[in-house]
Design an enzyme around this catalytic site. Structure first.
Site: not given
Ligand SMILES: Cc1cc2nc3c(=O)[nH]c(=O)nc-3n(C[C@H](O)[C@H](O)[C@H](O)COP(=O)(O)OP(=O)(O)OC[C@H]3O[C@@H](n4cnc5c(N)ncnc54)[C@H](O)[C@@H]3O)c2cc1C
Length: 453
Positions: A34, A41-42, A47, A50, A98, A178-179, A182, A199, A303, A311, A435, A440
């Site tokens: 990592e 991201t989450c 998530c 946010k 984690y 959505y982002i 929100e 746009r 993603d 997530t 109710h 409902e």
């Molecule tokens: C603002 C925002 C709000 C969101 N809200 C929601 C929500 O409400 N509900 C929901 O379900 N989803 C939400 N999402 C989407 C959700 O965060 C993603 O779908 C989810 O995190 C995807 O998980 P992932 O494991 O694919 O990647 P990620 O969680 O993005 O993890 C990828 C990881 O890989 C690491 N990485 C990348 N390249 C390398 C590399 N070469 N070497 C080592 N590490 C690396 C990154 O640093 C990152 O930590 C939101 C996203 C954003 C941006």
């Protein structure tokens, strides 16, 4: 051939951590790299932070409502540094969990960037090479910002928004997904003068048209200065702020411009091209239904594969990968009828098809109602909620459920079970109403508002 690991995961986010943890806990040798912070991201910039901001932003409206409900309440300004400090503590706590869970399962964690050298080798940023029988790419996505707007270097994205040093007085959110929507509601709720430019003709492309219209009206009524059909032409940084010229010819001044104009898969310089991993037009890693790429030892989840960017979906894909590769139990992640929520205010919960999608396969019946719930009627608040069911006229199955209401995210989780089970309109009708609630209405809609053959 002996490998250093059975599995090497690149990316410690939702999908990567789950896959590594399950694999190590099952007795295989798993490693994970990592480059930023564990949780991905989450947890770190999606998530979780946010949703904390959503919670924070709801108190201003709640205070106004409380006043009308008889409370003698006055709410001061929002203290951003105090919120930020608490948020930062919470995110560090989650990051720690984690890391600890992965460590406890036996995952070897490398806190650095990793790239792919060949079908079985990854290279860490410090130059170390590690071999693995299987490589799982779970690198997620990154905000996409267009590079053809003069002054674009002055904008920030969702990656930076949680760390801005002070709360802006005026913010522009660019984007209609959505982002973007929100964050528009969040900043509006925090008392920031908020504009949103998109746009396209209507925000939330890909969602149900009727719901999009309903929600965009509510967002505007709340006070967000929402402009559709409007894009940014140029941005000039001056002493009094960022001067944004938009395509309608107007110039407005903002303290912060947040671009939320989509996300791109995190694949840059990952080595995919050298190894020959097939990618789609947007750079996403192409995988089969088992998340396997065209290189048999390399898999990808989450993603970075651009299937459904949520997530819980990334986690499901990771679990299915683990079952398939390490437990001899071929499993495909189920991408049908995935419930989700948009945490605007009010929220939009959705599962299944939009009316537009369902119409293509027809015949369908549409049940829809919009009304002012009693909590709002009591205080003269005009905001209306919306409940909508799309029903297959032949099988009577509910194909889609759309709810715009406070806590719609919570409601849709439960409606999602019914839709996933294949519940019919008559099953909904046979369920006794709770109710008095808003929800409902979902079991009380008697006549379709329209039908299509
Ligand atoms: C603002 C925002 C709000 C969101 N809200 C929601 C929500 O409400 N509900 C929901 O379900 N989803 C939400 N999402 C989407 C959700 O965060 C993603 O779908 C989810 O995190 C995807 O998980 P992932 O494991 O694919 O990647 P990620 O969680 O993005 O993890 C990828 C990881 O890989 C690491 N990485 C990348 N390249 C390398 C590399 N070469 N070497 C080592 N590490 C690396 C990154 O640093 C990152 O930590 C939101 C996203 C954003 C941006």
């Amino acid at each position: 051939m002996a490998f250093d690991f059975d599995l090497f995961v690149i990316g410690g986010g939702s999908g990567g951590v789950r896959a590594a943890r399950l694999t190590a806990a099952g007795g295989a040798k798993a490693a994970l790299a990592e480059e930023f912070r564990m949780g991905g991201t989450c947890v770190i910039r999606g998530c979780v932070p946010k949703k904390m901001m959503v919670f924070a932003s709801q108190y201003s409206e709640a205070a106004k409502e409380a006043d009308k409900y008889g409370w003698d309440i006055s709410i001061g300004d929002f203290n951003w540094p105090s919120f930020q400090e608490r948020l930062s503590t919470e995110l560090s706590r989650l990051e720690g969990i984690y890391t600890k869970n992965a460590n406890n399962a036996g995952v070897e964690i490398f806190h650095q960037r990793a790239t792919i050298k060949d079908a079985h080798t990854v290279v860490l940023a410090d130059g170390t090479e590690k071999t693995a029988k299987h490589i799982l790419v779970a690198t997620g996505g990154t905000p996409f910002v267009p590079d053809n707007v003069p002054g674009i270097e002055h904008v920030i994205t969702s990656n930076e928004i949680f760390d801005i040093p002070e709360l802006p007085k005026r913010i522009l959110i660019v984007g209609g997904g959505y982002i973007a929507s929100e964050f528009a509601c969040i900043f509006n709720g925090l008392g920031v003068e908020t504009s949103q430019y998109y746009r396209g003709a209507q925000i939330l492309r890909g969602f149900d048209d009727e719901a999009r219209g309903h929600l965009s009206e509510l967002i505007s009524e709340q006070g967000v200065d929402l402009h559709v059909g409007t894009d940014v032409e140029r941005i000039d940084k001056k002493d009094d702020g960022l001067h944004v010229k938009s395509t309608d010819g107007k110039v407005k001044i903002f303290d912060v411009v947040l671009y939320a104009t989509g996300r791109a898969p995190n694949v840059k310089d990952l080595g995919l091209e050298d190894v020959g991993v097939e990618q789609g037009r947007g750079g996403e890693i192409v995988v089969d239904e088992y998340s396997q790429t065209n290189i048999p030892s390399i898999y990808a989840v989450g993603d970075v594969t651009d299937r459904i960017q949520l997530t819980p979906v990334a986690i499901r894909e990771a679990v299915a990968f683990h079952e398939t590769v390490f437990k001899g139990n071929p499993m495909t992640p189920d991408h049908a009828n995935v419930p989700s929520a948009i945490f605007t205010q009010p929220e939009y919960g959705v599962v299944g098809l939009t009316e537009e999608q369902a119409r293509k396969d027809g015949p369908i019946e549409v049940y829809s109602t919009a009304f002012r719930p009693m909590q709002n009627a009591f205080i003269g608040k005009p905001e209306r909620v919306m409940f909508k069911l799309i029903v297959c006229a032949k099988t009577r199955k509910v194909l889609g459920c759309h709810i715009i209401a406070p806590h719609a995210g919570e409601m849709i989780q439960l409606a999602g079970v019914a839709v996933k089970m294949g519940a019919t309109k008559e099953d909904f009708d046979a369920t006794v109403a709770v109710h008095p609630t808003m929800a409902e209405e979902i079991v009380l809609m008697k006549e379709p508002v329209r039908s299509f053959d």
